[in-house]
Design an enzyme around this catalytic site. Structure first.
Site, PDB file in Angstrom:
ATOM      1  N   ASP A  61      -1.165   1.983   2.491  1.00  0.00           N
ATOM      2  CA  ASP A  61       0.118   1.926   1.789  1.00  0.00           C
ATOM      3  C   ASP A  61      -0.161   1.393   0.391  1.00  0.00           C
ATOM      4  O   ASP A  61      -0.108   0.190   0.129  1.00  0.00           O
ATOM      5  CB  ASP A  61       1.104   1.047   2.544  1.00  0.00           C
ATOM      6  CG  ASP A  61       2.515   1.203   1.992  1.00  0.00           C
ATOM      7  OD1 ASP A  61       2.718   2.039   1.088  1.00  0.00           O
ATOM      8  OD2 ASP A  61       3.416   0.496   2.475  1.00  0.00           O
ATOM      9  N   ALA A  62      -0.507   2.318  -0.485  1.00  0.00           N
ATOM     10  CA  ALA A  62      -1.052   1.967  -1.795  1.00  0.00           C
ATOM     11  C   ALA A  62      -0.067   2.270  -2.906  1.00  0.00           C
ATOM     12  O   ALA A  62      -0.094   1.657  -3.958  1.00  0.00           O
ATOM     13  CB  ALA A  62      -2.341   2.746  -2.014  1.00  0.00           C
ATOM     14  N   LYS A  63       0.821   3.242  -2.665  1.00  0.00           N
ATOM     15  CA  LYS A  63       1.825   3.663  -3.656  1.00  0.00           C
ATOM     16  C   LYS A  63       1.173   3.918  -5.012  1.00  0.00           C
ATOM     17  O   LYS A  63       1.745   3.599  -6.043  1.00  0.00           O
ATOM     18  CB  LYS A  63       2.960   2.637  -3.749  1.00  0.00           C
ATOM     19  CG  LYS A  63       3.689   2.437  -2.403  1.00  0.00           C
ATOM     20  CD  LYS A  63       4.919   1.573  -2.504  1.00  0.00           C
ATOM     21  CE  LYS A  63       5.681   1.463  -1.190  1.00  0.00           C
ATOM     22  NZ  LYS A  63       4.989   0.695  -0.127  1.00  0.00           N
ATOM     23  N   ARG A  64      -0.024   4.519  -4.999  1.00  0.00           N
ATOM     24  CA  ARG A  64      -0.724   4.782  -6.242  1.00  0.00           C
ATOM     25  C   ARG A  64      -0.193   6.045  -6.911  1.00  0.00           C
ATOM     26  O   ARG A  64       0.539   6.835  -6.300  1.00  0.00           O
ATOM     27  CB  ARG A  64      -2.225   4.936  -5.987  1.00  0.00           C
ATOM     28  CG  ARG A  64      -2.890   3.701  -5.390  1.00  0.00           C
ATOM     29  CD  ARG A  64      -2.825   2.514  -6.329  1.00  0.00           C
ATOM     30  NE  ARG A  64      -3.731   1.454  -5.899  1.00  0.00           N
ATOM     31  CZ  ARG A  64      -3.403   0.415  -5.134  1.00  0.00           C
ATOM     32  NH1 ARG A  64      -2.159   0.254  -4.711  1.00  0.00           N
ATOM     33  NH2 ARG A  64      -4.305  -0.488  -4.809  1.00  0.00           N
ATOM     34  N   ASP A  68       6.276  -1.901  -5.798  1.00  0.00           N
ATOM     35  CA  ASP A  68       6.521  -1.829  -4.356  1.00  0.00           C
ATOM     36  C   ASP A  68       7.780  -2.621  -4.084  1.00  0.00           C
ATOM     37  O   ASP A  68       8.354  -3.222  -4.995  1.00  0.00           O
ATOM     38  CB  ASP A  68       5.303  -2.411  -3.612  1.00  0.00           C
ATOM     39  CG  ASP A  68       5.138  -1.826  -2.211  1.00  0.00           C
ATOM     40  OD1 ASP A  68       6.127  -1.801  -1.452  1.00  0.00           O
ATOM     41  OD2 ASP A  68       4.027  -1.402  -1.880  1.00  0.00           O
TER      42      ASP A  68
END
Lengths: 274, 274
Positions: free
Chosen positions: A92-95, B97
């Site tokens: 879960d990096a949301k890069r 996030d």
């Protein structure tokens, strides 16, 4: 093996849609672990061994590991090594960055760490997502409608009569040439979840927001699964991993995961006639 | 000291708006370093010592360090330790996030690594940015209009007659309560840069896209500086750090940084009557 096939096979093997979020915060660990050399790895190891037969996936939010500096990367490696081969692992990096940089993030998470899937932020557009999409057997979960209050700031903006999150769904359906895309949709928006599932009927949904964030489980399962009652990953972090802060933390996490698995199955089995 | 003050003082001390991007890719290092134990740290150290009197800031894109796994975190620490105290350090992380998670990213980059500034992706809205904003003396550069082709996918979408990037500018001006916000705007959009600078006249702009990405330097300087010819960070990565791939790589990088500093000053000094 395609990501979607691996996901279906993992969720059928354990008859579970539960994804446990290993958001292990050093500050919140049980006191009994605090004097160990590496309390986070020990904690994760306990949680994994007690929950791994009740889940289809583990999601590791990178923030919790980066906050520990270089030790965090060690812990990440150790934790991944504990997860059984057939269970899905999600970074879960949301890069999301310009093309030549997203390339490197893809290399980091898909090659160096060998995660099965990643979460990606689409705000920088196609060329920021494309390097991830090239990994045909990995899953790329694109942020569509997030579970937090701030989702209103951008994701609900109206574009040509439609909310931005539906534009994102359209983009993802176009980007899904290798059939490896998924969507992140918060359980805190059950009506929108249903609208999104209708449009993206064949794609996996990663659904955070149950538990500490207050999403409704029944509405989420009925709206979020595909018509076979599958392809929804119901993420639970705090509600499982911090079920107890005493020495029985692992046992209690296992019971909490089992309880969610059963609750979810009690909703989906009659509804989808499994 | 406020971030903006530190930035102005760094750029005045070296009379430079140059920010060097230490996007050091193991695969692109000079052959003469390849057999060393830690070629990336050695490379960065060479680049820093030859450029540090010609720059106001270094930007470290985290992707390049994460791609190296846990060694990358070590290299990051070693590299930061080489940068003179008065020069700005920017974590080009593009993070964002839900609140409790952004908190941890803020802790990672502002406390564990002690960067002066970070880049943040605003797609998850206010509560995803807010934990960064609480660090009053740090700089928070929010992605507004990125330099890549994919910027068209989201950032140009029309909302109530305005492009989304201008909505982002409005949000940032509202979020700037602690006077620690900045904007990331690509040099590949000179007209929009000028429109954004006009609206956000007091905020620092981090401007990538010169060099390998083809942005026009003269237009960028004239549009991107504030009315005193300051508060613009002109980022150069590949064009400086890979100026030579031979043993003279550090020397050539120093000359390239000096050359950009002079070119920029030759544009801004007469134009802004410095």
């Amino acid at each position: 093996m395609k990501f979607t096939e691996k996901l279906i096979s993992a969720s059928r093997a354990n008859n579970s849609l539960v994804c446990v979020g290993l958001d292990s915060d050093l500050k919140k660990l049980p006191d009994c672990l605090k004097n160990l050399d590496d309390p986070v790895s020990e904690f994760n190891s306990g949680i994994i061994s007690s929950t791994s037969s009740h889940v289809c996936a583990y999601k590791l939010n990178l923030a919790f590991y980066e906050a520990l500096g270089k030790r965090g990367w060690d812990i990440l490696e150790k934790t991944l090594a504990q997860i059984p081969e057939n269970i899905i692992t999600i970074a879960d990096a949301k890069r999301g960055d310009i093309g030549n940089t997203s390339d490197l993030y893809a290399r980091a998470f898909f090659e160096t760490f060998n995660f099965d899937a990643i979460t990606v932020n689409p705000f920088l557009g196609y060329d920021s997502v494309q390097p991830f999409l090239e990994y045909k057997d990995k899953g790329i979960f694109i942020l569509t409608l997030t579970s937090n209050p701030g989702s209103r700031d951008y994701q609900y903006l109206e574009i040509e009569g439609k909310p931005l999150y539906m534009k994102t769904v359209e983009k993802i359906l176009k980007w899904n040439v290798n059939e490896n895309c998924g969507l992140v949709v918060g359980a805190t928006h059950p009506d929108e979840l249903s609208e999104i599932r209708f449009k993206a009927d064949k794609l996996p949904l990663l659904i955070p927001g149950i538990g500490a964030q207050g999403g409704d489980l029944e509405a989420t399962i009925k709206s979020g699964c595909n018509r076979h009652g599958e392809l929804a990953l119901i993420n639970l972090s705090r509600a499982v991993i911090y079920a107890s802060n005493k020495e029985d933390y692992a046992e209690k996490a296992g019971l909490a995961a089992l309880d969610y698995k059963n609750k979810i199955n009690n909703i989906r089995e009659p509804f989808f006639k499994l």
